[in-house]
Design an enzyme around this catalytic site. Structure first.
Site, PDB file in Angstrom:
ATOM      1  N   ASP A  92      51.212  55.938  77.423  1.00 34.21           N
ATOM      2  CA  ASP A  92      51.570  56.830  78.528  1.00 34.21           C
ATOM      3  C   ASP A  92      51.581  56.084  79.860  1.00 34.21           C
ATOM      4  O   ASP A  92      51.144  54.931  79.944  1.00 34.21           O
ATOM      5  CB  ASP A  92      50.618  58.036  78.580  1.00 34.21           C
ATOM      6  N   ASN A 103      39.286  67.214  77.540  1.00 35.09           N
ATOM      7  CA  ASN A 103      39.918  68.472  77.124  1.00 35.09           C
ATOM      8  C   ASN A 103      40.603  68.330  75.759  1.00 35.09           C
ATOM      9  O   ASN A 103      41.355  69.206  75.350  1.00 35.09           O
ATOM     10  CB  ASN A 103      40.933  68.924  78.178  1.00 35.09           C
ATOM     11  N   HIS A 132      42.842  65.967  74.891  1.00 33.37           N
ATOM     12  CA  HIS A 132      44.202  65.405  74.888  1.00 33.37           C
ATOM     13  C   HIS A 132      44.245  64.041  74.192  1.00 33.37           C
ATOM     14  O   HIS A 132      43.260  63.329  74.104  1.00 33.37           O
ATOM     15  CB  HIS A 132      44.806  65.349  76.300  1.00 33.37           C
ATOM     16  N   GLU A 178      48.783  67.351  76.530  1.00 32.76           N
ATOM     17  CA  GLU A 178      47.729  68.199  77.080  1.00 32.76           C
ATOM     18  C   GLU A 178      47.566  69.492  76.269  1.00 32.76           C
ATOM     19  O   GLU A 178      48.523  69.939  75.619  1.00 32.76           O
ATOM     20  CB  GLU A 178      48.075  68.553  78.533  1.00 32.76           C
TER      21      GLU A 178
END
Ligand code: GLP
Length: 266
Positions: A85, A156, A158, A163
């Site tokens: 990413d 979270n 991811h 996401e």
């Protein structure tokens, strides 16, 4: 240095989990796993193709890979790398870019050809994003696919910048490289790289999709520290859902190894 042994070895719905006493030992074990994947792929098809990740988690892994290169004969000559990413709107020349991170932690210290290290380009204009993402997929395919994808896990849940969201499972599993909006937790966590100021964290990023990641022939996912424990436990044991993107790894569990420290798992 002799290879550290895991304190525990667990079989879970999310794949095999090697639990190490601490982050340092876990990082050495992960680096060795990457090095042996490179050697095996080179023997099998004359080259290796490795997916890389960034963040605080893999810095020790890169440090040890550099050490293996300097003192143990590990070469990156026939290796291509593809990063997971990149922040959108951030130039590769900026120190907040993942390209810069990779240069600092690995690329500048090993014999990897500059034309074989790939990172998504955060300066791609919006009209050209779809073409750039499709091209990234094509480059991976042209290199014969990823032999290994290195992953971290967000607080979270991811992976890359895929996401958490309520998205049908089949659609989530089909996601290819794309542009996303960052989750509030990711922005909060990203602030530490922007002088603690969350307002400076980019709001968008380019990321390999879930399908791109899960297509790798092997997946090595790292989780270090107590802050990662809730997401790690959910990813390993709860039914796969895009609410915890790392749980989708369960769908390819035979190709997955988790390397975690004692704090990241119950
Ligand atoms: C970052 C990256 C991910 C990384 C994850 C965990 O934002 N986009 O690729 O694996 O979040 O980051 P860290 O290792 O800093 O906790």
């Amino acid at each position: 240095m002799t290879a550290p042994l895991p304190a525990r070895n667990l079989e879970t719905p999310g794949g095999r989990v090697l639990v190490f006493a601490n982050k340092a030992d876990a990082s050495v074990a992960a680096a060795r796993q990457i090095a042996s994947t490179i050697d095996a792929a080179r023997t099998l098809r004359g080259k290796a193709c490795i997916g890389l990740s960034t963040g605080a988690t893999p810095t020790g892994v890169y440090r040890h890979l550099v050490e293996l290169h300097r003192s143990d004969g590990l070469s990156f000559r026939d290796v291509s790398t593809f990063n997971l990413d990149e922040y959108y709107g951030v130039s590769p020349a900026e120190e907040h870019s993942y390209r810069y991170y990779m240069h600092q932690h690995l690329f500048a210290h090993v014999d990897l050809s500059p034309n074989r290290s790939h990172v998504l380009d955060g300066t791609t204009p919006e009209f050209a994003v779809d073409a750039h993402c499709a091209e990234y997929e094509r480059w991976i395919e042209l290199d014969g696919g990823l032999d290994l994808q290195l992953l971290g896990i967000g607080r979270n849940g991811h992976i890359g910048f895929n996401e958490p969201q309520s998205l049908d499972l089949a659609k989530a599993l089909a996601l290819r490289t794309h542009l996303i909006y960052l989750h509030p937790t990711t922005i909060e966590d990203g602030a530490r790289d922007f002088g603690g100021d969350a307002s400076l964290v980019p709001r968008q990023a380019l990321t390999m999709g879930v399908a791109t990641i899960l297509a790798a022939r092997s997946i090595l996912i790292l989780a270090f520290g107590a802050a990662k424990r809730p997401a790690t436990m959910r990813a390993l044991f709860e039914a796969p859902t895009m609410e915890i993107p790392a749980s989708l790894i369960q769908t390819v569990r035979d190709r997955v190894v988790w390397i975690v420290d004692a704090e990241a798992i119950d």
